[in-house]
Design an enzyme around this catalytic site. Structure first.
Site, PDB file in Angstrom:
ATOM      1  N   ALA A 271       0.847  -1.176   0.000  1.00 33.35           N
ATOM      2  CA  ALA A 271       0.000   0.000   0.000  1.00 33.35           C
ATOM      3  C   ALA A 271       0.891   1.237   0.000  1.00 33.35           C
ATOM      4  CB  ALA A 271      -0.913  -0.002   1.227  1.00 33.35           C
TER       5      ALA A 271
ATOM      6  N   GLY B   1      -0.050  -4.903   0.935  1.00 33.40           N
ATOM      7  CA  GLY B   1      -1.258  -4.862   0.125  1.00 33.40           C
ATOM      8  C   GLY B   1      -1.072  -5.465  -1.252  1.00 33.40           C
TER       9      GLY B   1
ATOM     10  N   GLU C 252      -1.564  -9.080  -0.766  1.00 32.66           N
ATOM     11  CA  GLU C 252      -2.978  -9.363  -0.539  1.00 32.66           C
ATOM     12  C   GLU C 252      -3.779  -9.278  -1.830  1.00 32.66           C
ATOM     13  OE1 GLU C 252      -4.070  -8.280   3.945  1.00 32.66           O
ATOM     14  OE2 GLU C 252      -3.178  -6.582   2.867  1.00 32.66           O
TER      15      GLU C 252
ATOM     16  N   GLU D  88       3.666  -6.092   7.506  1.00 28.78           N
ATOM     17  CA  GLU D  88       2.886  -5.018   8.127  1.00 28.78           C
ATOM     18  C   GLU D  88       3.182  -4.795   9.601  1.00 28.78           C
ATOM     19  OE1 GLU D  88       0.170  -6.026   4.583  1.00 28.78           O
ATOM     20  OE2 GLU D  88       1.654  -7.039   5.830  1.00 28.78           O
TER      21      GLU D  88
END
Length: 250
Positions: free
Chosen positions: A67, A110, A113, A133
């Site tokens: 992210a 992210g 994911e 994370e």
């Protein structure tokens, strides 16, 4: 004075039976920002209305480095509860037709994911995939805690998520996180070859197979029986089986 043009974060290439979507934010190693999420939602709306296979990949030798930390740093509790990335990745997972993630280089946080949301994952020898994370003071909250155990098993998922371990290509393949490794210059061709094999099958049977795969365990085997009942009455089932029998008689 006109506003400067902002590059599109997602390059979308459309074909009759598939769509190739390439994450393209080279300045951030394809980090997933709000604009990328918005583009993924737009693409999902298109593929929900007109189901086709989806190939997800990244430009510049990177899938997605995670992210966008600059955005993530400013997000609040309300943003967390809104599930900004989660909503897009769940939508990708639920697309009617299969999704193939073609992963080169980093697929972290992210980005990992997003790859976990695909039905099939292939990679290059340069892949680095995992969820660091907790080192940033957050958790992997966009699918890793429930999808990763389904893919690699609870013990291996726990090791990855609790230690932040990043898997290389050999380990990702051995653990079943990816199904094949291809040279970087052959990765997209390999993704298209997978898509070709899927596209050669009956689209409705493919969609029903994906539906059954995504159904919670308690709904089996009832879901398969209903889906099979529909397929047993379909003209395409009769056409394909008649062609098979004709070939066998030759």
């Amino acid at each position: 004075m006109p506003e400067p043009l902002v590059p599109e974060p997602l390059i979308v290439e459309r074909h009759a039976d598939r769509v190739v979507a390439t994450l393209d934010r080279p300045e951030t190693r394809n980090a997933i920002d709000q604009a990328t999420i918005d583009a993924l939602h737009e693409l999902c709306a298109e593929l929900e209305a007109e189901p086709r296979l989806l190939v997800l990949t990244g430009a510049g030798g990177v899938f997605a480095s995670g992210a966008d930390i600059a955005e993530l740093k400013e997000r609040t509790a309300a943003d967390a509860r809104a599930g900004i990335n989660t909503s897009a990745f769940r939508r990708i997972r639920a697309l009617p037709m299969p999704v193939i993630a073609a992963i080169d280089g980093y697929a972290l946080g992210g980005g990992a994911e997003l790859a976990y949301a695909a039905d099939l994952r292939i990679a290059t020898p340069a892949v680095k995939i995992g969820n660091p994370e907790t080192g940033l003071g957050i958790i992997a909250a966009a699918g890793a805690t429930w999808r990763l155990p389904q893919i690699v098993g609870e013990a291996r998922a726990a090791e990855m998520l609790l230690t932040g371990r990043i898997l290389d290509a050999d380990t990702a393949l051995a653990w079943g996180l990816v199904s094949a490794i291809h040279p970087a210059d052959e990765l997209l061709a390999a993704a298209h070859a997978l898509a070709d094999r899927i596209a050669a099958n009956d689209p409705l049977a493919t969609r029903h197979t994906k539906s059954a795969l995504l159904t919670p365990p308690e709904a089996h085997p009832a879901i398969e029986l209903e889906l099979q009942a529909e397929l047993f009455e379909s003209p395409e089932k009769h056409r394909r089986m008649a062609a098979f029998l004709e070939r066998r008689r030759r």
